[in-house]
Scaffold this motif. Structure first.
Motif, PDB file in Angstrom:
ATOM      1  N   GLN A   1     -11.185  98.400  15.371  1.00  0.00           N
ATOM      2  CA  GLN A   1     -10.177  99.222  15.533  1.00  0.00           C
ATOM      3  C   GLN A   1     -10.236 100.371  14.408  1.00  0.00           C
ATOM      4  O   GLN A   1      -9.990 101.409  14.463  1.00  0.00           O
ATOM      5  CB  GLN A   1      -8.745  98.329  15.651  1.00  0.00           C
ATOM      6  N   LEU A   2     -10.072  99.646  13.063  1.00  0.00           N
ATOM      7  CA  LEU A   2     -10.190 100.678  11.855  1.00  0.00           C
ATOM      8  C   LEU A   2     -11.420 101.422  11.795  1.00  0.00           C
ATOM      9  O   LEU A   2     -11.184 102.449  11.377  1.00  0.00           O
ATOM     10  CB  LEU A   2     -10.075  99.521  10.704  1.00  0.00           C
TER      11      LEU A   2
ATOM     12  N   GLN B   1     -12.120  92.135  15.732  1.00  0.00           N
ATOM     13  CA  GLN B   1     -11.319  93.061  16.539  1.00  0.00           C
ATOM     14  C   GLN B   1     -10.683  94.303  15.722  1.00  0.00           C
ATOM     15  O   GLN B   1     -10.668  95.344  16.104  1.00  0.00           O
ATOM     16  CB  GLN B   1     -10.431  92.179  17.140  1.00  0.00           C
ATOM     17  N   ARG B   2      -9.765  93.619  14.486  1.00  0.00           N
ATOM     18  CA  ARG B   2      -8.986  94.537  13.770  1.00  0.00           C
ATOM     19  C   ARG B   2     -10.074  95.670  13.012  1.00  0.00           C
ATOM     20  O   ARG B   2      -9.823  96.855  13.076  1.00  0.00           O
ATOM     21  CB  ARG B   2      -8.255  93.811  12.806  1.00  0.00           C
TER      22      ARG B   2
ATOM     23  N   ASP C   1      -1.842  85.035  12.331  1.00  0.00           N
ATOM     24  CA  ASP C   1      -1.398  86.708  11.801  1.00  0.00           C
ATOM     25  C   ASP C   1      -1.167  86.696  10.524  1.00  0.00           C
ATOM     26  O   ASP C   1      -1.599  87.627   9.933  1.00  0.00           O
ATOM     27  CB  ASP C   1      -0.066  86.694  12.685  1.00  0.00           C
TER      28      ASP C   1
ATOM     29  N   ARG D   1     -10.423  87.336  15.377  1.00  0.00           N
ATOM     30  CA  ARG D   1      -9.547  88.518  15.198  1.00  0.00           C
ATOM     31  C   ARG D   1      -9.528  89.484  14.104  1.00  0.00           C
ATOM     32  O   ARG D   1      -9.550  90.763  14.174  1.00  0.00           O
ATOM     33  CB  ARG D   1      -8.119  87.695  15.095  1.00  0.00           C
TER      34      ARG D   1
ATOM     35  N   THR E   1       0.879  98.549  10.938  1.00  0.00           N
ATOM     36  CA  THR E   1       0.324  97.602  11.474  1.00  0.00           C
ATOM     37  C   THR E   1       0.022  96.612  10.434  1.00  0.00           C
ATOM     38  O   THR E   1       0.145  95.255  10.849  1.00  0.00           O
ATOM     39  CB  THR E   1      -1.087  98.059  12.113  1.00  0.00           C
ATOM     40  N   ASP E   2      -0.647  96.865   9.332  1.00  0.00           N
ATOM     41  CA  ASP E   2      -1.167  95.900   8.571  1.00  0.00           C
ATOM     42  C   ASP E   2      -0.281  95.519   7.372  1.00  0.00           C
ATOM     43  O   ASP E   2      -0.502  94.447   6.523  1.00  0.00           O
ATOM     44  CB  ASP E   2      -2.462  96.276   7.987  1.00  0.00           C
TER      45      ASP E   2
ATOM     46  N   LEU F   1      -6.976  91.278   5.220  1.00  0.00           N
ATOM     47  CA  LEU F   1      -6.902  92.752   5.183  1.00  0.00           C
ATOM     48  C   LEU F   1      -6.295  93.251   3.949  1.00  0.00           C
ATOM     49  O   LEU F   1      -7.005  94.192   3.526  1.00  0.00           O
ATOM     50  CB  LEU F   1      -6.059  92.843   6.507  1.00  0.00           C
TER      51      LEU F   1
END
Length: 322
Positions: free
Chosen positions: A59-60, A55-56, A209, A52, A231-232, A216
């Motif tokens: 995106q960043l 994946q994040r 999560d 995950r 989002t974060d 993060l």
């Protein structure tokens, strides 16, 4: 992002063992961060959180929010061989890769795997291991550091606080701990933390999560990424610092059905009833477990059945805000 192959090992029983990682940020960045997931074959949650994270970070990267100040390497799975057959340790001899660091490239299989991995991660500025707890049970996700006495203790505390977990624990190393990744990272001047999710061999989305958000937040704290405030942003805590020895074990004397009466993070007073142990024939109460100290419930045994002389609870007797 680019995927890199860190180490390969030919095996006589299955396909080649390959340790792969995902690389973010420029090679010439002044600092580096390595995140290591599953060192053991049953660490499904740990591998999932790392996946995950990849994946994040992709995106960043697409959004231009990788700063370039920190080179990052995420390694979701080290022990894919054991994971493929659902075995916690190395299946040939049941040795633990996380008890083989810094490794030996001419030694036994798990020593060579540890050596191959450590050769690629030993010079990181920061290290995060997604570790699994040694007891199956429910507990508060937290961050731990091993007091290897090789680095600035105040800096290590500051880094532990950056995650935003409710608790950060420090462990004084025993000889058994000196062969772990966390300890050896610190000996080689890496500021290392072990992050613990509340499950291991299954996926818990809510816990994943929460832990992902904490990692993060740490990355934002060291300047590696620019987090998205929408989002974060998830609730974090004013971290409380405690020692491993502040965890007081509550053991059973009798075996039977386990009926807990307290929840994780619930405050308790000395003498409060924590659980009942019920007879498996007629559900009569064989034993009542009470808290020996005042504090907070940190760990609760997982299964509905429990043996005698088993740790049923851990009570955190003392913690101070960082």
């Amino acid at each position: 992002m680019r995927q890199v192959k860190l180490f390969e090992l030919e095996t006589p029983y299955r396909e080649t063992l390959a340790i792969k990682g995902s690389h973010f940020g420029p090679d010439e960045a002044p600092e580096s961060l390595v995140v290591v997931g599953a060192l053991r074959g049953n660490e499904i949650q740990q591998a999932y959180i790392c996946a995950r994270l990849v994946q994040r970070l992709k995106q960043l990267e697409e959004e231009g929010r990788i700063t370039g100040k920190v080179k990052m390497l995420v390694i979701p799975v080290v022990n894919s061989f054991s994971m493929n057959i659902a075995h916690r340790f190395w299946p040939m001899d049941s040795t633990d890769i996380n008890r083989m660091f810094p490794g030996y490239d001419q030694g036994e299989t798990t020593q060579r795997i540890a050596a191959g991995l450590f050769d690629r991660v030993q010079h990181a500025t920061y290290g995060i291991q997604l570790a699994s707890y040694y007891l199956p049970g429910n507990f508060e996700p937290h961050v731990r550091v091993t007091n290897a006495k090789a680095l600035d203790a105040d800096r290590l505390r500051d880094l532990a606080r950056m995650f935003g977990f409710r608790y950060a624990l420090v462990k004084e190393p025993s000889p058994f701990d000196t062969t772990t990744l966390n300890y050896n990272w610190q000996v080689w001047n890496t500021y290392a933390c072990s992050v613990y999710s509340s499950v291991t061999s299954s996926i818990n989305e809510r816990a994943a999560d929460f832990v992902l958000a904490r990692i993060l937040q740490f990355m934002g704290g060291i300047g590696a990424i620019v987090p998205d405030p929408e989002t974060d942003a998830t609730p974090s805590f004013a971290t409380q610092w405690a020692r491993e020895e502040d965890l007081v074990n509550v053991r059973t004397a009798r075996a039977g059905f386990f009926r807990p009466m307290k929840n994780v993070t619930q405050p308790v007073e000395a003498g409060d009833v924590l659980a009942e142990i019920l007879d498996t024939d007629d559900c009569s109460v064989r034993e009542v477990l009470t808290s020996p100290v005042s504090g907070t419930v940190f760990f609760i045994h997982e299964s509905e059945l429990i043996n005698g002389e088993t740790i049923a609870f851990k009570i955190l007797a003392h913690a101070e805000v960082l």
